[in-house]
Design an enzyme around this catalytic site. Structure first.
Site, PDB file in Angstrom:
ATOM      1  N   ASP A   1       7.713   1.957   7.139  1.00 40.41           N
ATOM      2  CA  ASP A   1       6.430   1.738   6.483  1.00 40.41           C
ATOM      3  C   ASP A   1       5.534   2.936   6.776  1.00 40.41           C
ATOM      4  O   ASP A   1       5.073   3.106   7.905  1.00 40.41           O
ATOM      5  CB  ASP A   1       5.762   0.455   7.005  1.00 40.41           C
ATOM      6  CG  ASP A   1       6.479  -0.814   6.570  1.00 40.41           C
ATOM      7  OD1 ASP A   1       7.726  -0.803   6.476  1.00 40.41           O
ATOM      8  OD2 ASP A   1       5.793  -1.831   6.341  1.00 40.41           O
TER       9      ASP A   1
ATOM     10  N   LYS B   1       2.886  -0.855  -0.865  1.00 39.65           N
ATOM     11  CA  LYS B   1       2.265  -1.807   0.052  1.00 39.65           C
ATOM     12  C   LYS B   1       0.753  -1.616   0.044  1.00 39.65           C
ATOM     13  O   LYS B   1       0.260  -0.489   0.082  1.00 39.65           O
ATOM     14  CB  LYS B   1       2.846  -1.589   1.455  1.00 39.65           C
ATOM     15  CG  LYS B   1       2.274  -2.467   2.561  1.00 39.65           C
ATOM     16  CD  LYS B   1       2.986  -2.175   3.880  1.00 39.65           C
ATOM     17  CE  LYS B   1       2.324  -2.856   5.060  1.00 39.65           C
ATOM     18  NZ  LYS B   1       2.991  -2.538   6.343  1.00 39.65           N
TER      19      LYS B   1
ATOM     20  N   LYS C   1       4.497  -5.190  -1.409  1.00 42.49           N
ATOM     21  CA  LYS C   1       4.176  -5.869  -0.155  1.00 42.49           C
ATOM     22  C   LYS C   1       2.664  -5.937   0.030  1.00 42.49           C
ATOM     23  O   LYS C   1       2.037  -4.946   0.407  1.00 42.49           O
ATOM     24  CB  LYS C   1       4.819  -5.153   1.036  1.00 42.49           C
ATOM     25  CG  LYS C   1       4.508  -5.807   2.391  1.00 42.49           C
ATOM     26  CD  LYS C   1       5.182  -5.064   3.535  1.00 42.49           C
ATOM     27  CE  LYS C   1       4.748  -5.599   4.900  1.00 42.49           C
ATOM     28  NZ  LYS C   1       5.386  -4.877   6.020  1.00 42.49           N
TER      29      LYS C   1
END
Length: 333
Positions: A165, A233, A269
């Protein structure tokens, strides 16, 4: 600034406005023209649609399915300065058996930790099927030199992380240096490659609360996808404004449009601020109504919301027993 070769996914580029997509990354000015040429976001319409979808009700049988699906989509996360190997092992145990009294409870999708805790998480989750994710690139601010960011990624991948991430450089993005952001994502994507196994999947975090406008969120979404993100995300969970139905809806529309144009499917996400089962179900409705069932799977949709798990477990117990157990009956993180 030196230019970087287009992402491999753009080598069979579609045309956008008559221009091959790969050509849009040839220079900073070309990339700026492309991103600023995307349709503007109707903020009122976007928020109204997100609010409308949030009012949908579902039947009890569908609710049970939705709760189990949401549990299976959680990236169970600990990203604190006080993290210890013991805390990571405890979190891993919870990810594998979220409700020790009911082994039918689904496992979570992943456990997310800092790079120095990846080895501990990998050992604790060995054979479980739960992925190990790691934040990187000077999370959460992203304020570091590129070589430092890439070393961060290499450490996590070498230790066995299944997913990375990364955070984008919001300062570069907001000042219009889009090619710098694009090239950093490309460089991080390259570090996710493994010679002896599957590559780590890359989630690109925009920190939507710092991007200020919906137009910027749309631009960041396309920039991330063009550069090779496997997921886009919303947030780090470390600022005041995190995932919202509106910004998540906008990103879902982006991945839908990107697949329609390129044939490449990208995950989404939302992270931060999703705390209750009711919240989670609203987001699942957004997914179903915007991109369809292809994304209703933890390979393509995740929740970055560790505190959400406890409420999902309590609601699951209530549906199973008819009684609301309360927080003392689930493990406290």
């Amino acid at each position: 600034m030196p230019t970087t070769a287009p992402s491999p996914r753009l080598s069979t580029a579609f045309e956008q406005g008559g221009t091959p997509l790969s050509d849009t990354t040839a220079s900073d000015s070309a990339l700026r023209r492309f991103l600023h040429g995307l349709p503007g976001v109707d903020a009122v319409g976007l928020e109204a649609r997100a609010a409308s979808l949030g009012t949908r009700s579902i039947k009890t049988t569908a609710k049970a399915y939705a709760i189990d699906l949401a549990i299976s989509m959680i990236d169970l996360t600990t990203l604190e300065g006080a993290d210890t190997p013991g805390k990571v092992r405890a979190l891993a145990a919870k990810a594998v058996h979220p409700d020790p009294t009911d082994r039918t409870t689904p496992r979570t999708a992943a456990v997310c930790v800092y790079p120095d805790m990846v080895e501990t998480a990998v050992a604790a989750l060995d054979g479980s099927g739960v992925k190990v994710a790691s934040v990187a690139t000077a999370f959460p601010a992203g304020r570091a030199a590129l070589d430092v960011k890439l070393a961060d990624v290499r450490e996590a991948v070498a230790a066995g992380a299944d997913e990375i991430d990364m955070v984008i450089d919001r300062g570069a993005f907001l000042s219009g240096r889009y090619l710098k952001v694009y090239e950093e994502i490309l460089a991080v994507k390259a570090e996710c490659a493994r010679a002896d196994g599957p590559d780590a999947r890359l989630k690109v975090i925009f920190e939507t609360g710092e991007l200020s406008t919906y137009d910027n969120i749309r631009r960041a979404s396309w920039l991330g996808m063009m550069a090779g993100a496997d997921f886009i995300k919303t947030s780090t969970g470390k600022v005041g404004t995190n995932a919202t139905p509106a910004n998540t809806l906008l990103m879902l529309e982006a991945v839908r449009d990107f697949r329609a144009q390129t044939g490449v499917q990208i995950g989404v996400k939302p992270a931060g601020g999703i705390r209750t089962s009711k919240d989670a179900i609203k987001f699942l409705v957004l997914v179903n109504e915007t991109v369809g069932t292809d994304w209703l799977d933890n390979h393509w949709f995740r929740f970055g919301a560790s505190s959400l798990l406890n409420d999902l477990l309590m609601q699951r117990q209530k549906l199973s027993t008819g009684r609301y157990s309360g927080p003392d009956y689930v493990t406290v993180d």
